[in-house]
Design a protein around this motif. Structure first.
Motif, short mmCIF file in Angstrom:
data_model
loop_
_atom_site.label_atom_id
_atom_site.label_comp_id
_atom_site.label_asym_id
_atom_site.label_seq_id
_atom_site.Cartn_x
_atom_site.Cartn_y
_atom_site.Cartn_z
N GLN A 114 0.81 -1.22 0.00
CA GLN A 114 0.00 0.00 0.00
C GLN A 114 0.84 1.26 0.00
N TYR A 115 2.06 1.12 0.52
CA TYR A 115 2.84 2.33 0.71
C TYR A 115 3.72 2.74 -0.46
N ARG A 116 3.56 2.20 -1.60
CA ARG A 116 4.29 2.64 -2.78
C ARG A 116 5.71 3.12 -2.49
N VAL A 117 6.42 2.29 -1.73
CA VAL A 117 7.81 2.64 -1.46
C VAL A 117 8.60 2.57 -2.77
N ASP A 118 9.74 3.22 -2.76
CA ASP A 118 10.57 3.26 -3.97
C ASP A 118 11.23 1.92 -4.23
N GLY A 119 11.39 1.16 -3.20
CA GLY A 119 12.05 -0.13 -3.33
C GLY A 119 11.82 -0.90 -2.06
N LEU A 120 12.07 -2.19 -2.13
CA LEU A 120 11.77 -3.02 -0.98
C LEU A 120 12.85 -4.07 -0.79
N VAL A 121 13.34 -4.11 0.42
CA VAL A 121 14.33 -5.12 0.76
C VAL A 121 13.63 -6.21 1.56
N LEU A 122 13.78 -7.42 1.09
CA LEU A 122 13.10 -8.54 1.73
C LEU A 122 14.12 -9.42 2.44
N ALA A 123 13.97 -9.53 3.72
CA ALA A 123 14.92 -10.34 4.46
C ALA A 123 14.21 -11.46 5.18
#
Lengths: 345, 345
Positions: A114-123
């Motif tokens: 929902q937060y339309r972040v610029d990128g996402l790191v998945l750990a």
DNA sequence: TTGAAAGCGCTAACAC
DNA sequence: GTGTTAGCGCTTTCAA
């Protein structure tokens, strides 16, 4: 009660148009010094600060990077700190999504989306590849962190788990160990498997077996409990190799509480290179993975992907970039024979 | 390359108006089951997820809470984890702003201000009261965390530093200590001052002096170095009281590396109650401040203030709420006389 | 129940 | 250099 002050308010106060106010903050060089001064003065008196949320609606860029990270564990805590610091240095913010064992990762991901972040790191190792593929399709720049299993699906960054554990195994062999007990955390985790494989292969080459026991987690207490199982065995191994540092601290303390002395009775290794491993109290032999370097690579990969998206509309480099960072072995007293008998007790 | 899909796209796909799509996601009960099904199907095929950023523009609520927290230190790391977890449990997200010694906190705050978060937790002693007053005026719900100096200006949450340290001092006296050395971190930090005051007063009541030395920081290394100064003194104190656990670990290891044994040669206390304090390797006597409780209070205070803002426009309860959480003393082996001489070395 | 329309605060052409 | 205008994606009256 102070109302939210907007660029319109400032414009009125300064006697200019709203657009001029906006310009003063986004491209001040396109505003005459006189006007700029007026606007800045008005903004100051009103306490105006541009609204980044509104800006992002138009610019399609939030300058926020999301990270989905396990809620607990010394290692993850240092990773979070590193992300926050490095993103801040690049003018980005960190929206942190942490999850515990009890949480539904899918729910977390839904929230992230929902937060339309610029990128996402998945750990999180708990994000299935199907989920990964689906998220990847949305165009959100994804990077898997310390999650080798995701390699091939999304770009990933991790330490070289296998060769790191291999190096430790060679070291252990070099110290003369002929029987080795391996303590893993969660046998279904890909990092756990790969690390174990590294140890098993290296030891195997020397004809040394490497039985695996699962502690059930990577926390201190898990290690402490696992130590009891080692102590109970008929004969002690020459060495114990542990899949993570925090776990290793637990094993170490657990062993010593059982009267087993490290490194005199057996030697012990960890994996991660936590700050505490260097503390004199533990002084653990371990494989140091530089969180700073790993995080730097992950941040760069994430932002590059975002920026690539904006310039080149389609990059069909079908094979995602996988970054593997080498670790560094750290030799501590847990594998160093005590030269002189202790003189202090 | 998948384009950003919006409610308009879904509306077209489902053959309804954009408003209906919006309703389906924000108040589904106001949409007929049939329509809802159509919309949900369309959203599913298109991979639509509502845009929280756009929503917040209208609703004036981001569901994001900001936190300004020091980048390093074991204590802060556990605080960050706790915030993230507890906010997530309440459906809020954590926008983390961490800063290191080198950072300009004002710049960080300026950055925060742009993001119209619903509330902001401030955990930096380096934010001046002028700055605090100014931010408070913007109407942003502010809460100071573990920063007693901010009490009276903004609502604050902290452990009872003074009485906590007092309890430790009483304990130390109870163990028979007549000379005590106090090791502080940063003498200008208000927590540091208040903790010291607690120790000094309690000890003073027993006629015991409490000289203060500043380690220069709260990190392990600071403590390790400070230990040298204690060891060099003409005669060792009976007890060393340290302003923080991580610092205390450093002091402990530093002392032992100098041949001073704890608790045999002197006893030692910390403050914080970090997980590691309970690890058998350190087993430190300390004042446990429950990060979970502290964080819970801070989160509640923050969200209550936000929600209060929305219902009642002006709350002129002029005195901000200050929450002081009591700590719990934890007795470890660093102040427990060894009954039997060690049999293991 | 559903649709049309008016913003939320900002940016970015486009004119002047 | 500055003002005008049209959105960004959503929520929310107000009608129908």
């Amino acid at each position: 009660m102070p109302r939210r002050v907007t660029s319109v308010d400032v414009a009125a106060e300064a006697g200019v148009s709203q657009a001029t106010v906006a310009r003063t903050f986004s491209s001040p060089e396109h505003v005459s010094p006189a006007t700029r001064a007026k606007v800045e003065a008005a903004a100051e008196t009103l306490g105006y600060v541009p609204n980044a949320i509104a800006r992002s609606l138009k610019s399609q860029r939030t300058n926020i990077v999301g990270a989905v990270v396990p809620a607990t564990g010394e290692f993850w805590q240092s990773v979070i700190s590193a992300f926050s610091a490095q993103l801040a240095a690049r003018g980005e913010q960190l929206l942190l999504f942490s999850f515990s064992d009890a949480d539904d990762v899918d729910a977390v991901l839904a929230s992230v989306a929902q937060y339309r972040v610029d990128g996402l790191v998945l750990a999180s190792a708990r994000i299935g590849s199907g989920q990964l593929v689906r998220m990847e399709r949305t165009g959100l720049p994804l990077v898997a962190f310390n999650q080798p299993a995701a390699a091939g699906i999304v770009p990933s960054v991790s330490v070289d788990n296998e060769s790191g554990m291999r190096d430790l195994a060679e070291h252990v062999i070099g110290r003369g160990a002929r029987t080795v007990q391996y303590v893993g955390g969660i046998s279904s985790a890909s990092t756990d498997q790969i690390r174990y494989r590294g140890a098993a292969r290296a030891l195997g080459e020397h004809g040394v077996a490497c039985p695996y026991i699962a502690a059930g987690g990577f926390a201190y207490d898990d290690g402490y409990k696992a130590a009891a199982r080692i102590a109970q065995a008929d004969d002690l191994p020459d060495a114990v190799m542990v899949a993570g540092d925090e776990l290793a601290f637990g094993v170490l303390d657990g062993l010593e509480s059982g009267g087993i002395r490290v490194p005199d009775d057996l030697i012990l290794t960890g994996f991660d290179g936590l700050p505490q491993a260097s503390w004199a109290g533990y002084d653990l032999t371990t494989l140091v993975q530089s969180t700073d370097v790993l995080v730097e690579k992950a941040v760069k990969l994430t932002l590059d992907r975002r920026d690539g998206d904006q310039t080149a509309r389609s990059d069909d480099t079908s094979a995602p970039a996988d970054v593997v960072v080498p670790g560094t072995i750290r030799i501590g007293k847990t594998t160093t024979p005590t030269q002189t008998p202790r003189n202090d007790g």
